[in-house]
Design an enzyme around this catalytic site. Structure first.
Site, mmCIF file in Angstrom:
data_model
loop_
_atom_site.group_PDB
_atom_site.id
_atom_site.type_symbol
_atom_site.label_atom_id
_atom_site.label_comp_id
_atom_site.label_asym_id
_atom_site.label_seq_id
_atom_site.Cartn_x
_atom_site.Cartn_y
_atom_site.Cartn_z
ATOM 1 N N ASP A 39 -5.246 6.466 7.351
ATOM 2 C CA ASP A 39 -5.007 5.506 8.430
ATOM 3 C C ASP A 39 -3.549 5.032 8.418
ATOM 4 O O ASP A 39 -2.828 5.226 7.431
ATOM 5 C CB ASP A 39 -5.972 4.323 8.237
ATOM 6 C CG ASP A 39 -6.276 3.585 9.525
ATOM 7 O OD1 ASP A 39 -5.575 3.806 10.526
ATOM 8 O OD2 ASP A 39 -7.217 2.759 9.530
ATOM 9 N N ASP A 76 -9.954 3.762 18.590
ATOM 10 C CA ASP A 76 -10.887 2.753 18.077
ATOM 11 C C ASP A 76 -11.888 2.350 19.148
ATOM 12 O O ASP A 76 -12.843 1.631 18.874
ATOM 13 C CB ASP A 76 -10.117 1.513 17.614
ATOM 14 C CG ASP A 76 -9.629 1.685 16.183
ATOM 15 O OD1 ASP A 76 -10.095 2.617 15.507
ATOM 16 O OD2 ASP A 76 -8.772 0.894 15.754
HETATM 17 C C1 DGJ Z 1 -8.145 1.253 12.047
HETATM 18 C C2 DGJ Z 1 -8.987 2.467 12.236
HETATM 19 O O1 DGJ Z 1 -8.718 3.032 13.484
HETATM 20 C C3 DGJ Z 1 -10.458 2.091 12.107
HETATM 21 O O2 DGJ Z 1 -11.258 3.208 12.346
HETATM 22 C C4 DGJ Z 1 -10.695 1.523 10.733
HETATM 23 O O3 DGJ Z 1 -10.507 2.526 9.775
HETATM 24 C C5 DGJ Z 1 -9.767 0.355 10.487
HETATM 25 N N1 DGJ Z 1 -8.402 0.688 10.738
HETATM 26 C C6 DGJ Z 1 -9.886 -0.143 9.075
HETATM 27 O O4 DGJ Z 1 -8.975 -1.090 8.777
#
Ligand code: DGJ
Length: 767
Positions: free
Chosen positions: A478, A548
């Site tokens: 991430d 997301d």
């Molecule tokens: C952002 C990501 O896009 C999410 O899927 C998740 O992993 C969160 N970060 C966790 O902090």
């Protein structure tokens, strides 16, 4: 060899069965473009395409020549010698001058394609797949060489471009701009399509008509960003998904970029694409060189679907690498939207109890497993498992998952550090920070200085340690903030213009080392959703978290836009709970599944809450997807109806032989008493007879019927989806091999005497 050099005329013709790209050496030794488009004859003389009108106000190259660079379609122009449009580079010399005249020296044509040092790029497996051309130019006063590098694939409507500068003098020159390519097109009769948006609504489709002036998209966020994808598409106004001319430009890079079209006063269009010049400068001392990233240029004379398929196949087959390139991807359960940071061995195991019988193959432990990470303000950088949450460490959890036949995957965010973390307390100088200025956290975190090899070495050891000590099959990498205050204490004040690019080179280097050391680990790139969904990342991670926003309706748009450049096997798509976390919308479970099938399927919701009905529906979804993953990921993808222009969306994948297809149709908002409607399919074999698998319909239809007459969705056996956000999934399979094409062949018996016999057999009452 699909690169032809016509020495007397100084023309290079790069060609294959579908495209031609023709360039010439100008009378002043510089390089110009004569043609790019559908394949033209290799026997032709293309000098006539060099238009040399004498125009008022032209700044002529010298007294005797009729060459004014402003009116020439150049290959890699510079500013300052008569071309008043923006150039592809700027080279600052010791004497303060930016003026350059790079002139042709020699060229080299060779079979195959060389990898780029430290940068991702498309590749070949056999030298006969592509031919490369390197044109060497020299600017004597600055003692700098410029290499313009091209590669054309033998069987794809694609070529790639990049440039390299090499300094041979005894002092220093500085590149203040070094884009990857320029393409000057003769007219501006184009619509520009871009993929733009923001967090949660990445890669929406926007179109505008070109007119004089500059049209640009860019990122100055340190990564490619959610706001604009490093991708542009130009099409004629009459071009559709299935017909007409279109070209795409896709940048194999993950940092700041500029993509720009400038329409000049004589209506030619100049495309520039490369690293954004803002905050960029790169000095070259004796013997040093600078390599730009690669730009992929694709062309289609048969519409945008074909253009996208060309990119899909190139990226799937010759950008993605390694163990996972051709393997089916595991169906993932991700803990994030199920439990957020309330992760623990107990909770993961009780989720696993449900996941295994559903058919899930891999459990991903997302954020919250390390240090004191109970909220997003702490602990990034402290990559030690939290013993309160996981008393037996990750090993105990992994072992127990294995007993349930589940593999294990882990979330990390290696490029970041929380201010409140041991890593930051011990190494405050490891973050990007301008001297005498405060640190500016975003999501309570700072960006580690990946331009500093000490930091990437540390990160390699940390991640490699996790992978060595635990049987981790998948890593979600991430990256949750953009880069600001970009200054690296590891570089001298004069070198700070290199830092943004060196940061990205550091990310690539770290990833490369990990892939070499752990080739079987499946990496999924993520950046606050889809903020780093670019071809550069695909070179390291075969799948990327798309957004997301997991609401099915939002995903329709995001995945539709993403499909312009990226193959379905790269688009990570999860089914989430309702009401959806981002938009509070309630969409049916079958629509959530149907949309996610057209990507890499995963689940991200509290599966302990499922009703028995939902449980069996998800089980069926996973089983359907596993059965058809190859078709979904390797078939040809067709966009049928755009959710950006209508109240319906549809797309389909068709197997390479055209004999099997899966179609998804979505009704966005329900309409009372809707009008008649036929869905016209694509890519089928016109003379193959298809049946609808799994439907009670006795209907068997020829490909030509389904593609030309279309499929009404209100006929017996199929029912048009009812209700908001409802959808329909159709699986078509040819019942036998296609018949010989009867469209143009009329067998003799059609005209035989028997025809009149048949007429005679009609009962009298009907005659
Ligand atoms: C952002 C990501 O896009 C999410 O899927 C998740 O992993 C969160 N970060 C966790 O902090």
């Amino acid at each position: 060899m699909p690169v032809q050099f016509d020495a007397p005329r100084g023309h290079f013709h790069l060609y294959n069965n579908s495209i031609s790209y023709i360039i010439e050496i100008l009378s002043n030794g510089q390089m110009a473009n004569l043609y790019f488009g559908q394949r033209v004859s290799t026997r032709g003389d293309y000098s006539y395409l060099h238009e040399s009108l004498t125009r008022p106000h032209g700044a002529y190259y010298n007294e005797t020549s009729a060459l004014a660079l402003e009116f020439v379609r150049q290959e890699y122009p510079s500013f300052g010698t008569g071309d008043f449009r923006q150039g592809a580079f700027q080279l600052l010399q010791e004497n303060g001058s930016f003026i350059t005249d790079f002139v042709y020296q020699r060229h080299h044509i060779y079979a195959g394609k060389k990898p780029l040092n430290g940068l991702p790029s498309t590749y070949v497996e056999e030298n006969n797949e592509a031919t490369s051309l390197e044109i060497e130019l020299y600017d004597a006063p600055s003692q700098t060489r410029l290499f313009l590098c091209y590669c054309i694939y033998e069987t794809r409507g694609v070529l790639t471009r990049q440039a390299r500068f090499a300094y041979e003098g005894n002092s220093q020159v500085t590149l203040t701009s070094a884009l990857s390519a320029c393409l000057d097109l003769p007219d501006h009769d184009y619509q520009l399509l871009q993929l733009s948006g923001a967090w949660g609504r990445e890669r929406h489709v926007y179109e505008r008509t070109l007119c004089p002036g500059v049209h640009s998209i860019y990122s100055l966020r340190g990564i490619s960003g959610a706001e604009h994808n490093p991708f542009l598409l130009l099409k004629r106004s009459a071009t559709t998904e299935d017909s007409g001319e279109a070209m795409a430009f896709s940048f194999v890079y993950s940092g700041n970029f500029l993509a720009q079209i400038e329409v000049g006063s004589h209506h030619s269009s100049r495309l520039l694409f490369g690293i954004h010049p803002e905050n960029f400068n790169w000095s070259l001392s004796t013997g040093e060189s600078f390599q730009t990233p690669e730009l992929v240029i694709a062309y289609s004379s048969s519409g945008m679907n074909q253009l996208s398929q060309t990119l899909h196949q190139l990226y799937q087959q010759r950008l993605v690498r390694g163990y996972w390139r051709d393997r089916p991807r595991p169906v993932i359960f991700n803990s994030w939207e199920a439990v957020f940071m309330e992760v623990s061995e107990t909770r993961l195991l009780s989720l696993a109890e449900k996941a295994a019988p559903l058919g899930i193959e891999l459990m991903v432990l997302d954020d919250g497993w390390f240090g004191q990470r109970n909220n997003d303000s702490v602990a990034l950088g402290d990559w030690q498992v939290n013993p309160q949450k996981f008393p037996g460490g990750l090993q105990s959890l992994i072992q127990k998952l294995k007993e349930r036949k589940l593999d294990f995957g882990l979330w990390i965010e290696p490029e970041m550090v929380s201010q409140d973390s041991e890593l930051f307390t011990q190494n405050p100088h490891w973050v990007l920070k301008a001297p005498n200025r405060s640190l500016n956290p975003s999501r309570h975190q700072h960006v580690l200085d990946l331009a500093n090899p000490q930091v990437t070495n540390y990160l390699f050891d940390t991640i490699a340690g996790l992978l060595r000590e635990n049987d981790i099959r998948y890593i979600k990498w991430d990256m949750n903030r953009y880069l600001t205050h970009c200054y690296s204490p590891a570089y001298s004040p004069q070198e700070q213009g290199k830092v943004l690019h060196c940061y990205i080179l550091g990310v690539y280097h770290l990833w490369e080392r990990l892939l070499q050391a752990f080739p079987q680990v499946l990496f999924e790139s993520c950046a606050a959703g889809g903020a780093r969904f670019d071809p550069g990342m695909l070179y390291y991670s075969p799948q990327i978290w798309c957004s997301d926003s997991m609401d099915a309706l939002e995903r329709l748009k995001i995945q539709y836009g993403t499909s312009f450049a990226y193959p379905l096997s790269s688009i990570s798509a999860h089914v989430s709970a309702i009401p959806n976390h981002q938009v509070r919308r309630n969409t049916p479970l079958n629509t959530r599944g149907n949309v996610s099938f057209f990507g890499v399927l995963g689940y991200e919701l509290d599966i302990e809450d499922l009703t028995p009905k939902e449980f069996s529906q998800i089980k069926e979804q996973i089983s359907f997807y596993k059965q058809h993953q190859r078709l979904l990921h390797r078939g040809n993808f067709y966009r049928l109806l755009s959710p950006f222009v209508q109240n319906q969306a549809a797309w389909m994948v068709v197997s390479q032989d055209g004999l099997e297809a899966i179609v998804c149709f979505c009704q966005i908002l329900a309409i009372p008493n809707p009008g008649f409607f036929r869905l016209q399919l694509r890519g089928l074999q016109p003379e193959a007879l298809y049946s609808l698998v799994g439907y009670q319909s006795p209907l068997c239809l020829y490909g030509s019927q389904l593609m030309r007459a279309g499929l009404p969705l209100d006929i017996k056996g199929i029912s048009r989806p009812h209700g908001d956000y409802s959808s329909l999934l159709l699986h078509l399979s040819a019942t036998s091999a296609p018949l010989p094409n009867l469209d143009y062949a009329f067998p003799q018996e059609c005209f035989s005497e028997e025809v009149s016999d048949i007429n005679l057999s009609i009962p009298e009452a009907y005659r």
